[in-house]
Motif scaffolding. Structure first.
Motif, PDB file in Angstrom:
ATOM      1  N   GLU A 141      -6.526   3.869   5.148  1.00  0.00           N
ATOM      2  CA  GLU A 141      -7.129   2.592   5.538  1.00  0.00           C
ATOM      3  C   GLU A 141      -7.096   2.408   7.054  1.00  0.00           C
ATOM      4  O   GLU A 141      -8.080   1.962   7.661  1.00  0.00           O
ATOM      5  N   ARG A 188      -1.908  -4.917   2.526  1.00  0.00           N
ATOM      6  CA  ARG A 188      -3.180  -5.611   2.364  1.00  0.00           C
ATOM      7  C   ARG A 188      -2.928  -7.116   2.367  1.00  0.00           C
ATOM      8  O   ARG A 188      -2.009  -7.605   1.702  1.00  0.00           O
ATOM      9  N   ASP A 232      -2.416   5.731   1.142  1.00  0.00           N
ATOM     10  CA  ASP A 232      -3.480   4.726   1.194  1.00  0.00           C
ATOM     11  C   ASP A 232      -3.458   3.983   2.527  1.00  0.00           C
ATOM     12  O   ASP A 232      -4.515   3.685   3.107  1.00  0.00           O
ATOM     13  N   LEU A 248       0.855  -1.188   0.000  1.00  0.00           N
ATOM     14  CA  LEU A 248       0.000   0.000   0.000  1.00  0.00           C
ATOM     15  C   LEU A 248       0.889   1.235   0.000  1.00  0.00           C
ATOM     16  O   LEU A 248       1.933   1.261   0.669  1.00  0.00           O
ATOM     17  N   SER A 249       0.483   2.263  -0.721  1.00  0.00           N
ATOM     18  CA  SER A 249       1.215   3.519  -0.651  1.00  0.00           C
ATOM     19  C   SER A 249       1.014   4.121   0.736  1.00  0.00           C
ATOM     20  O   SER A 249       0.070   3.779   1.456  1.00  0.00           O
TER      21      SER A 249
END
Length: 318
Positions: free
Chosen positions: A266, A299, A262, A258-259
């Motif tokens: 999240e 993720r 992001d 994930l960046s």
């Protein structure tokens, strides 16, 4: 007991007359429990209902520790200088210059009122007479003052007043000296994950729903809580964070990067924030950024099989 008049459990509870927990105080009943290093307490002139998951979090009451007093009375009674802050479906919040006030409704009228100091450490919870009487009949004690949703608001408010503290929607698994956090909203797979790990030798599920995180000297610790999910797993243990896994159902176990923006977005979604308090929400965001600087979040797509456990264990060994 939850809003809407649901019954209290008929067994599996403690009251404040447990002599091993200490009961000498100005009032006849006193209970103290610790979650993630945060001490909570309640006192009353009658026994206090304590839900079973809190049993392992009990500790001896500290001297002069802030407590929430439980009283029976009219929860609609206003305080001076109240102004509205939040109105939800079952609870609403007002505040005065020095306190936060939360009223919880059932059948269109308040049945419990909590007035807390600015840091949510101490206060008074007032239970409506019929609510208190139902609790006395069902569990021979006054209702637990930190039940949902009043307790959730108080705990989130308390954590929101602290730097380096978070409450996250997560299943926490302690294994090999570290805690893997499997994060997600309802339906993401936290309870499924907890049940997969429950039978793994050497692993302890700290909670299948909510985890407290605390930062100390640059190290993030994850602690179990009594606020469990459907698996009803709760442990007072805590250990350093070992990994952050954002849950997503998938056909095979795999981790996806994930960046940074992001990942922050999240984690914000799966964290509890005192949205009524901009300063507290700011502290939450700052704490999340510091957590991610030390522990990247990825993720985690997983199937509901032992392969998901093996994947995480293999990742930890690599």
């Amino acid at each position: 007991m939850r809003a809407g008049g649901q019954s209290l459990p008929s067994a599996g509870y403690l009251t404040g007359h447990d002599p091993d927990n200490g009961t000498s105080s100005r009032r006849s009943t006193r209970l103290t429990w610790v979650v993630g290093g945060l001490r909570f307490g309640a006192e009353a002139d009658e026994p206090i209902h304590l839900p079973t998951p809190y049993r392992s979090f009990l500790t001896a009451p500290g001297v002069d520790h802030p407590l929430v007093s439980i009283e029976v009375g009219d929860p609609t009674t206003p305080s001076a200088d109240e102004r509205p802050v939040v109105r939800g479906r079952v609870w609403r919040m007002t505040r005065t210059p020095t306190t936060w006030i939360v009223r919880v409704d059932a059948d269109g009228r308040p049945f419990v009122r909590g007035e807390f100091d600015a840091s949510f450490e101490s206060g008074i919870v007032t239970a409506a007479p019929d609510y208190a009487e139902r609790a006395r009949r069902e569990v021979a004690a006054l209702p637990f003052p930190f039940d949902y949703p009043l307790g959730e608001v108080a705990v989130v408010g308390r954590i929101g007043c602290l730097d380096g503290a978070l409450l996250a929607h997560a299943c926490g698994v302690l294994v090999a000296g570290g805690v893997h956090l499997f994060l997600g909203q309802s339906g993401a797979g936290k309870t499924t994950t907890a049940r997969l790990w429950e039978s793994v030798p050497g692993a302890t599920v700290l909670s299948d729903d909510r985890i407290v995180l605390r930062e100390a000297a640059g190290t993030w610790m994850a602690h179990g809580t009594p606020w469990h999910g459907d698996a009803r797993l709760a442990s007072p243990l805590g250990a350093p964070v070992a990994g952050l896994h954002l849950l997503e159902h998938g056909p095979r176990p795999e981790h996806l990067s994930l960046s940074a923006p992001d990942a922050l977005a999240e984690l914000f979604r799966v964290s509890f924030q005192p949205f009524w308090d901009p300063a507290g929400t700011g502290r939450t965001l700052a704490a999340l950024a510091r957590l991610l600087a030390v522990h990247p979040c990825r993720r985690f797509r997983f199937p509901p099989t032992a392969a998901a456990v093996e994947h995480v264990l293999a990742l930890s060994r690599s």
